[in-house]
Motif scaffolding. Structure first.
Motif, PDB file in Angstrom:
ATOM      1  N   VAL A 148      -0.511  18.318 -75.119  1.00 58.47           N
ATOM      2  CA  VAL A 148      -1.022  17.284 -74.219  1.00 58.47           C
ATOM      3  C   VAL A 148       0.126  16.689 -73.399  1.00 58.47           C
ATOM      4  CG1 VAL A 148      -2.162  15.041 -74.063  1.00 58.47           C
ATOM      5  CG2 VAL A 148      -2.960  16.736 -75.714  1.00 58.47           C
ATOM      6  N   ASP A 149       1.207  16.395 -74.077  1.00 58.00           N
ATOM      7  CA  ASP A 149       2.369  15.831 -73.381  1.00 58.00           C
ATOM      8  C   ASP A 149       2.875  16.769 -72.296  1.00 58.00           C
ATOM      9  OD1 ASP A 149       3.060  13.272 -74.091  1.00 58.00           O
ATOM     10  OD2 ASP A 149       3.910  13.902 -76.000  1.00 58.00           O
ATOM     11  N   TRP A 150       2.892  18.037 -72.640  1.00 63.20           N
ATOM     12  CA  TRP A 150       3.401  18.996 -71.678  1.00 63.20           C
ATOM     13  C   TRP A 150       2.459  19.089 -70.473  1.00 63.20           C
ATOM     14  CZ3 TRP A 150       0.853  23.482 -70.173  1.00 63.20           C
ATOM     15  CH2 TRP A 150       1.557  24.221 -69.219  1.00 63.20           C
ATOM     16  N   PHE A 151       1.168  19.117 -70.779  1.00 68.46           N
ATOM     17  CA  PHE A 151       0.194  19.306 -69.709  1.00 68.46           C
ATOM     18  C   PHE A 151       0.113  18.069 -68.829  1.00 68.46           C
ATOM     19  CE2 PHE A 151      -3.099  22.713 -69.330  1.00 68.46           C
ATOM     20  CZ  PHE A 151      -3.470  22.410 -68.031  1.00 68.46           C
ATOM     21  N   LEU A 152       0.078  16.928 -69.461  1.00 67.31           N
ATOM     22  CA  LEU A 152      -0.043  15.684 -68.701  1.00 67.31           C
ATOM     23  C   LEU A 152       1.323  15.012 -68.571  1.00 67.31           C
ATOM     24  CD1 LEU A 152      -3.388  14.261 -70.140  1.00 67.31           C
ATOM     25  CD2 LEU A 152      -3.034  15.775 -68.194  1.00 67.31           C
ATOM     26  N   TYR A 153       2.311  15.802 -68.220  1.00 67.87           N
ATOM     27  CA  TYR A 153       3.669  15.276 -67.989  1.00 67.87           C
ATOM     28  C   TYR A 153       3.591  14.082 -67.048  1.00 67.87           C
ATOM     29  CZ  TYR A 153       2.929  17.593 -63.626  1.00 67.87           C
ATOM     30  OH  TYR A 153       2.386  17.952 -62.434  1.00 67.87           O
ATOM     31  N   GLY A 154       4.523  13.183 -67.204  1.00 62.66           N
ATOM     32  CA  GLY A 154       4.508  11.957 -66.401  1.00 62.66           C
ATOM     33  C   GLY A 154       4.896  12.182 -64.959  1.00 62.66           C
ATOM     34  N   PRO A 155       4.569  11.215 -64.117  1.00 64.53           N
ATOM     35  CA  PRO A 155       4.877  11.325 -62.692  1.00 64.53           C
ATOM     36  C   PRO A 155       6.367  11.154 -62.397  1.00 64.53           C
ATOM     37  CG  PRO A 155       3.880   9.198 -63.185  1.00 64.53           C
ATOM     38  CD  PRO A 155       3.873   9.972 -64.457  1.00 64.53           C
ATOM     39  N   VAL A 181      -4.837  17.687 -61.280  1.00 60.92           N
ATOM     40  CA  VAL A 181      -5.205  17.915 -59.882  1.00 60.92           C
ATOM     41  C   VAL A 181      -5.461  16.588 -59.180  1.00 60.92           C
ATOM     42  CG1 VAL A 181      -7.045  18.781 -58.381  1.00 60.92           C
ATOM     43  CG2 VAL A 181      -6.129  20.238 -60.184  1.00 60.92           C
ATOM     44  N   ARG A 182      -6.132  15.691 -59.873  1.00 59.46           N
ATOM     45  CA  ARG A 182      -6.468  14.412 -59.268  1.00 59.46           C
ATOM     46  C   ARG A 182      -5.231  13.544 -59.070  1.00 59.46           C
ATOM     47  NH1 ARG A 182     -11.680  13.838 -59.202  1.00 59.46           N
ATOM     48  NH2 ARG A 182     -11.877  11.614 -59.569  1.00 59.46           N
ATOM     49  N   GLN A 183      -4.345  13.604 -60.031  1.00 57.44           N
ATOM     50  CA  GLN A 183      -3.117  12.828 -59.847  1.00 57.44           C
ATOM     51  C   GLN A 183      -2.359  13.327 -58.617  1.00 57.44           C
ATOM     52  OE1 GLN A 183       0.203  14.164 -61.707  1.00 57.44           O
ATOM     53  NE2 GLN A 183       1.469  12.495 -60.942  1.00 57.44           N
ATOM     54  N   LEU A 184      -2.255  14.630 -58.502  1.00 56.21           N
ATOM     55  CA  LEU A 184      -1.494  15.198 -57.393  1.00 56.21           C
ATOM     56  C   LEU A 184      -2.170  14.935 -56.053  1.00 56.21           C
ATOM     57  CD1 LEU A 184      -0.505  18.649 -58.922  1.00 56.21           C
ATOM     58  CD2 LEU A 184       0.992  16.682 -58.569  1.00 56.21           C
ATOM     59  N   THR A 185      -3.465  15.195 -55.995  1.00 57.92           N
ATOM     60  CA  THR A 185      -4.135  15.137 -54.692  1.00 57.92           C
ATOM     61  C   THR A 185      -4.450  13.719 -54.262  1.00 57.92           C
ATOM     62  OG1 THR A 185      -6.315  15.397 -55.705  1.00 57.92           O
ATOM     63  CG2 THR A 185      -5.199  17.390 -54.988  1.00 57.92           C
ATOM     64  N   LEU A 186      -4.664  12.835 -55.225  1.00 53.44           N
ATOM     65  CA  LEU A 186      -5.017  11.471 -54.858  1.00 53.44           C
ATOM     66  C   LEU A 186      -3.810  10.553 -54.944  1.00 53.44           C
ATOM     67  CD1 LEU A 186      -8.405  11.307 -56.766  1.00 53.44           C
ATOM     68  CD2 LEU A 186      -8.048  11.775 -54.335  1.00 53.44           C
TER      69      LEU A 186
END
Lengths: 231, 231
Positions: A84-91, A165-170
């Motif tokens: 999870v940490d790897w996938f949802l790495y911080g901004p 995807v949402r973090q990146l695009t939005l």
DNA sequence: CGGGCCTGACTAACTAGTCAGACAGTGACC
DNA sequence: GGTCACTGTCTGACTAGTTAGTCAGGCCCG
């Protein structure tokens, strides 16, 4: 492509250019500029930029494999948390963000490009299978309650992917922590067997600045991911 | 842009060209070709193709609003089912697939383009808020058990979005039904209050050919979505 | 006849990929 | 040891194709 070091030099340059300019604005010249060779040099070793990008995905996949194997001996809970940490790495991880931004452009081309699609499938199956395997291992060890690991893996990967995807695009970083927390509350909580808990630092609310927890839990998870090109 | 019909003609042509060529290969010429006017005509009304695309998103959003309001009177369960159906539309709907494929390309440009990002945020907030409102309505009516509607909405939208992105980029239609089923089993099941059930046709396994169920449940849901341009 | 709407022809910029040839290393033959 | 030919690597200059956006002027309506 006799010399592997030549391949590596070109692919590293490609990765860097990709991070800096994105996929759409990736040019053969930009890649060459990050090399001590000329643009023609690239076309001597690769027939087209597309070929180059396809090979880059393979290159990055090789690295991910090395990493995944190294984690296999850890306990399931820890592996799940690391996943999870790897996938949802911080901004905060600018390189990861830049790379995945470019990767999203590449993914957006996949519907039109068979070769990209094929490469992404390989990489994706890998990821999903890794998660499924973690879930199964957790069921066998008794850490997770019984559930349909295949279905759960599919849904979790979709949720993680969607969050990214949402973090990146939005450009809304909250999405990462929100989804992480929602998944922790609504799903993973129900996944754990009686008396089993996640490591304290897992939930983002417990570790408000993602940086600390992320570097702690995910440091070695990150170094060998599909996106780290520099050793 | 005096005449609204001129705007509509250009935007409809843009939508069609987008579906046919994708965002990357969208050209001013291709748009003009789907109009009875010339390319210059477009630049007379819009300063740039970017302006045009920004306006298109607004245009599609207006349509979605009309639709969302029409649904508001229905019971929460039905609204939730329709929402899921709408979001996870089947792969048979070629126009939806084509449009969302192009939309994904657009989304992939959002990190580099402030105006696109702003437009997508508007559209996205709308969607998430709609779902959250459905969940709250369901709690008030007693159809759903108590839960954190905001968190749940965020996670569900992420999972839906992830499923759709994966279907499009990996070309694996199974993702849609897999995620739909996984969400039905693992989440929505736990969301319903005692004695409340989903309409029979909801689960994809109960309605193997998605077409039937989709046309039944989602027909009027689809007509006014952000992606249907033709009346 | 004046102004808004529309067009065809044009330009300017960009870039993937080509190609003829430079150059360096290597081996072979004298 | 010298030189010649050969081969694989690499390059600068070039081409060909594409396309957003411009602009001078044409047309029609009031």
């Amino acid at each position: 492509m006799t010399e592997p070091s030549v391949r590596e030099a070109i692919l590293t340059a490609t990765y860097d250019a990709l991070c800096e300019y994105g996929y759409t604005d990736l040019t053969a010249q930009a890649i060459a500029d990050r090399t001590d060779k000329s643009k023609s040099h690239i076309f001597y070793h690769y027939d087209s930029v597309e070929d180059l990008v396809v090979d880059l995905v393979d290159f990055l996949l090789e690295r991910f494999d090395e990493h995944a194997e190294r984690m296999q001996s850890r306990p399931p809970i820890e592996r799940l948390a690391a996943f999870v940490d790897w996938f949802l790495y911080g901004p905060d991880d600018a390189e990861q963000v830049a790379f995945h931004t470019a990767l999203l452009e590449l993914r957006a081309q996949a519907p039109y490009n068979d070769r990209y699609r094929e490469q992404l499938r390989k990489s994706d199956d890998h990821l999903r299978d890794t998660l499924e395997e973690i879930l199964r291992a957790g069921q066998e060890s008794g850490d997770f309650r019984e559930h349909d690991a295949a279905k759960m893996a599919t849904m979790l990967v979709a949720a993680f992917d969607g969050a990214r995807v949402r973090q990146l695009t939005l450009g809304r970083d909250e999405y990462l922590t929100d989804v992480r927390d929602a998944i922790a509350d609504e799903i993973l909580e129900g996944l754990l067997a009686e008396g089993v808990t996640f490591p304290d630092e897992f939930r983002s609310t417990d570790a408000p600045s993602r940086t600390d927890a992320a570097t702690a839990t995910a440091t070695d998870a990150d170094t060998a991911t599909d996106s780290s090109c520099h050793d």
